[in-house]
Write a protein that holds these residues in place. Structure first.
Motif, PDB file in Angstrom:
ATOM      1  N   THR A 130       0.790  -1.199  -0.241  1.00 14.96           N
ATOM      2  CA  THR A 130       0.047  -0.008  -0.020  1.00 14.96           C
ATOM      3  C   THR A 130       0.979   1.206   0.056  1.00 14.96           C
ATOM      4  O   THR A 130       0.339   2.508  -0.411  1.00 14.96           O
ATOM      5  N   GLY A 131       2.264   1.091   0.273  1.00 10.91           N
ATOM      6  CA  GLY A 131       3.006   2.296   0.476  1.00 10.91           C
ATOM      7  C   GLY A 131       2.758   3.143   1.748  1.00 10.91           C
ATOM      8  O   GLY A 131       3.309   4.009   1.890  1.00 10.91           O
ATOM      9  N   ARG A 132       2.001   2.659   2.462  1.00 10.72           N
ATOM     10  CA  ARG A 132       1.665   3.503   3.977  1.00 10.72           C
ATOM     11  C   ARG A 132       2.795   3.492   4.798  1.00 10.72           C
ATOM     12  O   ARG A 132       3.155   4.550   5.204  1.00 10.72           O
ATOM     13  N   ASN A 133       3.430   2.348   4.654  1.00 11.62           N
ATOM     14  CA  ASN A 133       4.792   2.359   5.980  1.00 11.62           C
ATOM     15  C   ASN A 133       5.847   3.583   5.054  1.00 11.62           C
ATOM     16  O   ASN A 133       6.577   4.327   6.123  1.00 11.62           O
ATOM     17  N   ILE A 134       6.078   3.554   3.873  1.00  3.44           N
ATOM     18  CA  ILE A 134       7.009   4.470   3.395  1.00  3.44           C
ATOM     19  C   ILE A 134       6.448   5.892   3.624  1.00  3.44           C
ATOM     20  O   ILE A 134       7.343   6.788   3.905  1.00  3.44           O
ATOM     21  N   GLU A 135       5.306   6.135   3.553  1.00  2.00           N
ATOM     22  CA  GLU A 135       4.741   7.326   3.563  1.00  2.00           C
ATOM     23  C   GLU A 135       4.966   7.943   5.037  1.00  2.00           C
ATOM     24  O   GLU A 135       5.333   8.920   5.267  1.00  2.00           O
ATOM     25  N   ALA A 136       4.764   7.109   5.970  1.00  3.11           N
ATOM     26  CA  ALA A 136       5.064   7.511   7.486  1.00  3.11           C
ATOM     27  C   ALA A 136       6.535   7.496   7.807  1.00  3.11           C
ATOM     28  O   ALA A 136       6.966   8.568   8.600  1.00  3.11           O
ATOM     29  N   PHE A 137       7.336   6.702   7.159  1.00  2.28           N
ATOM     30  CA  PHE A 137       8.695   7.078   7.279  1.00  2.28           C
ATOM     31  C   PHE A 137       9.438   8.318   6.617  1.00  2.28           C
ATOM     32  O   PHE A 137      10.023   8.834   7.227  1.00  2.28           O
ATOM     33  N   ARG A 138       8.591   8.699   5.649  1.00  3.95           N
ATOM     34  CA  ARG A 138       9.222   9.928   4.869  1.00  3.95           C
ATOM     35  C   ARG A 138       9.055  11.142   5.828  1.00  3.95           C
ATOM     36  O   ARG A 138      10.136  11.840   5.560  1.00  3.95           O
ATOM     37  N   ARG A 139       8.115  10.848   6.509  1.00  5.52           N
ATOM     38  CA  ARG A 139       8.059  12.152   7.546  1.00  5.52           C
ATOM     39  C   ARG A 139       9.331  12.381   8.551  1.00  5.52           C
ATOM     40  O   ARG A 139       9.449  13.618   9.001  1.00  5.52           O
ATOM     41  N   HIS A 140      10.118  11.432   8.733  1.00  4.21           N
ATOM     42  CA  HIS A 140      11.070  11.633   9.372  1.00  4.21           C
ATOM     43  C   HIS A 140      12.348  12.616   8.875  1.00  4.21           C
ATOM     44  O   HIS A 140      13.491  12.770   9.466  1.00  4.21           O
TER      45      HIS A 140
END
Length: 341
Positions: A130-140
């Motif tokens: 889904t790409g949700r994990n990547i999207e969440a990690f990008r915030r860091h």
């Protein structure tokens, strides 16, 4: 409990200032040889080890690169890690290797750990479609490079192999050998690599004037030998058993090979088998395995180099330019598929 030795303890034993000890550790050329020898003797006697976490807090940068892969039980990802570790070591960095076990939840936990540890950057083979994990990690704000995955819909760097071309190589080889009924042991269908290899397989069939009904799909929950044995058992139970099988990776293919051997089914005479990755065990199997080779070590090294380039240019006048590197696969033909129909 024994107390840890600190830099002040070293300074006291050596009879120098804390600053002198720091210079010996970080800038030894600035310290007189006699003083340096005295400090090093105290370090050795006390067993002092520099606190990397404290150094990171001062410098704001880590000397650790994170690597998160789908399955460290798969020799393909071991080779990716070897390539990444080699490139990181040349740059004076270490690699923290983690295994998501193809589980998006575990992937999310490890990405959070990388953020907590303030790693220099991350090499990631995503488990979450889904790409949700990547999207969440990008915030860091931590740089990352996708490995064994094209960076579709993202701006980050990626290093991958053309899996559509790889799937076509495998099935074109089987079609050229006269096979018209082929099974695809595909693993979890949610993985991009699995879908791309299927697309390539269908493309090869279409080139030969054959429809998608000539490809029998056998999905599995995992991409390991046990899943391959299970798929092999299902193959054996089919009334109209295909004459050839293409597997999404070599571990699945080795499992299918084991199931055929146990049932007395001849490979390649009764069933031709083609795998994917060309791991070391492929050539050493009881029946040497035809496989689509991925340059795994090169993939890991290139991904690490792209990540290092990005982190070194964070404050440069000209920003880092993200790139998508797509490597070409190669078909390695061995005895498991060498039979004429």
């Amino acid at each position: 409990m024994a107390q840890s030795v600190g830099i002040k303890d070293v300074a006291r034993v050596a009879g120098v200032s804390v600053g002198t000890v720091s210079n010996v550790i970080n800038r030894p050329d600035t310290v007189a040889a006699e003083t340096r020898a005295r400090v090093l003797s105290a370090i050795d006697r006390l067993g002092y080890v520099r606190s990397e976490s404290a150094r990171q807090l001062r410098a704001g940068r880590s000397r650790i690169m994170g690597l998160l892969v789908l399955d460290m039980g798969n020799p393909f990802f071991v080779d990716v890690a070897r390539g990444a570790e080699r490139a990181a070591r040349e740059a004076g960095l270490g690699v923290m290797v983690c295994n998501s076990a193809q589980n998006p939840g575990e992937e999310a936990e490890y990405l959070s750990l990388f953020a907590e540890q303030r790693v220099r950057g991350v090499l990631l083979t995503p488990a979450d479609a889904t790409g949700r994990n990547i999207e969440a990690f990008r915030r860091h704000g931590i740089p990352f490079v996708l490995v064994d995955r094209v960076a579709e819909g993202t701006t980050e760097c990626s290093v991958s192999v053309d899996d559509v071309a790889g799937g076509a190589l495998a099935v074109r080889h089987l079609v050229d050998a006269g096979h018209r009924s082929i099974a695809y042991v595909c693993g979890p269908p949610g993985l991009n690599q699995v879908r791309d290899r299927r697309t390539g397989a269908l493309n090869a069939l279409a080139e030969a004037g054959l429809g998608p009904d000539h490809l029998r799909e056998l999905p599995t929950e995992r991409l390991d030998v046990a899943a391959g044995r299970d798929a092999g058992a299902r193959l054996l139970g089919l009334a109209d058993r295909p004459t050839a099988v293409f597997c999404a990776n070599d571990l699945l293919a080795l499992g299918v090979l084991q199931a055929m051997y146990a049932a007395g089914v001849g490979v390649p005479d009764d069933l031709a088998i083609v795998g994917y990755d060309d791991i070391e065990f492929a050539a050493a199997a009881a029946v040497p395995l035809t496989s689509v080779r991925q340059p795994a070590v090169t993939m890991g090294a290139l991904a690490a180099e792209l990540l290092l380039e990005e982190t070194e240019r964070e404050n440069a006048a000209e920003p880092h330019e993200h790139r998508r590197v797509v490597l070409r696969p190669e078909l390695v033909v061995r005895r498991s598929s060498l039979t004429a129909r």
